[in-house]
Design an enzyme around this catalytic site. Structure first.
Site, mmCIF file in Angstrom:
data_model
loop_
_atom_site.group_PDB
_atom_site.id
_atom_site.type_symbol
_atom_site.label_atom_id
_atom_site.label_comp_id
_atom_site.label_asym_id
_atom_site.label_seq_id
_atom_site.Cartn_x
_atom_site.Cartn_y
_atom_site.Cartn_z
ATOM 1 N N ASP A 85 -4.203 2.835 -5.064
ATOM 2 C CA ASP A 85 -2.711 2.782 -4.309
ATOM 3 C C ASP A 85 -2.311 1.448 -3.613
ATOM 4 O O ASP A 85 -1.515 1.476 -2.763
ATOM 5 C CB ASP A 85 -2.670 3.815 -3.223
ATOM 6 C CG ASP A 85 -3.403 3.512 -1.973
ATOM 7 O OD1 ASP A 85 -4.278 2.684 -2.036
ATOM 8 O OD2 ASP A 85 -3.445 4.439 -1.070
ATOM 9 N N HIS B 220 -3.536 15.273 -9.008
ATOM 10 C CA HIS B 220 -3.739 13.833 -9.433
ATOM 11 C C HIS B 220 -2.360 13.403 -10.458
ATOM 12 O O HIS B 220 -2.061 12.083 -10.551
ATOM 13 C CB HIS B 220 -5.041 13.742 -10.334
ATOM 14 C CG HIS B 220 -6.012 13.500 -9.076
ATOM 15 N ND1 HIS B 220 -6.270 12.400 -8.346
ATOM 16 C CD2 HIS B 220 -6.861 14.401 -8.429
ATOM 17 C CE1 HIS B 220 -7.253 12.566 -7.678
ATOM 18 N NE2 HIS B 220 -7.738 13.757 -7.567
ATOM 19 N N ASP C 276 0.758 -1.118 0.018
ATOM 20 C CA ASP C 276 0.008 0.040 -0.010
ATOM 21 C C ASP C 276 1.034 1.187 -0.091
ATOM 22 O O ASP C 276 1.905 1.303 0.798
ATOM 23 C CB ASP C 276 -0.934 0.023 1.171
ATOM 24 C CG ASP C 276 -1.938 1.140 1.259
ATOM 25 O OD1 ASP C 276 -2.881 0.970 0.724
ATOM 26 O OD2 ASP C 276 -1.774 2.178 1.916
ATOM 27 N N ASN D 117 -2.445 13.427 -3.848
ATOM 28 C CA ASN D 117 -3.235 14.078 -4.927
ATOM 29 C C ASN D 117 -4.026 15.439 -4.486
ATOM 30 O O ASN D 117 -4.147 16.165 -5.111
ATOM 31 C CB ASN D 117 -4.426 12.898 -4.984
ATOM 32 C CG ASN D 117 -4.066 11.752 -5.955
ATOM 33 O OD1 ASN D 117 -3.040 11.802 -6.697
ATOM 34 N ND2 ASN D 117 -4.636 10.630 -5.460
#
Length: 148
Positions: free
Chosen positions: A106, A76, A63, A71
């Site tokens: 992610d 982004h 992760d 973001n």
């Protein structure tokens, strides 16, 4: 006779073209467009194949830390660059007999039929260290791991 030969050649070419297109569609269906890694469907398919073969497998779930923050603060495009950078490092640290997947925004996974949990953990820790060392962004990069 020449007409039959032409027809046969045309039919064989059409079949070859269709089989090639089918392979392209299958590859596209199981590949993440952004990273080129396998996607969630590819992960499920690969895992199912390994279970059917009764093959031993080590799984790692990865992760990305702070992607939402990235973001929100940097946009982004920077988030996608972050995802691409992580995927590149994962590609560099997997071996033949292993596959990497992006299974969520992610979240990534690795399936290995060759590595022990300790071996894969060691390589991923080294991957994280190198990723952090080579970070050229203001955004702090890090990864979390979970093994099964």
């Amino acid at each position: 006779m020449e007409t039959v030969s032409n027809y046969t050649e045309t039919l064989e070419k059409t079949v070859r073209d269709l089989l090639e297109r089918q392979e392209d569609l299958i590859r596209t269906a199981f590949t993440d467009q952004l990273t080129g890694l396998g996607n969630r469907g590819g992960f499920a398919r690969s895992l199912e194949e390994l279970w059917e073969q009764d093959a031993p497998v080590t799984m790692a779930f990865i992760d990305i830390d702070n992607l939402k923050h990235c973001n929100d603060v940097f946009g982004h495009d920077e988030g996608n660059r972050y995802i691409l950078q992580v995927s590149l490092y994962l590609k560099l640290y997997i071996k033949v007999g292993e596959a990497a997947f992006r299974i969520g925004g992610d979240e990534f996974a690795i399936l290995s039929t060759i590595a022990t949990e300790d071996d894969l953990a060691e390589r991923l820790k080294h991957c994280r260290t190198v990723l952090l060392k080579n970070n050229d962004s203001e955004m702090p990069h890090s990864l979390l791991f979970c093994f099964h």
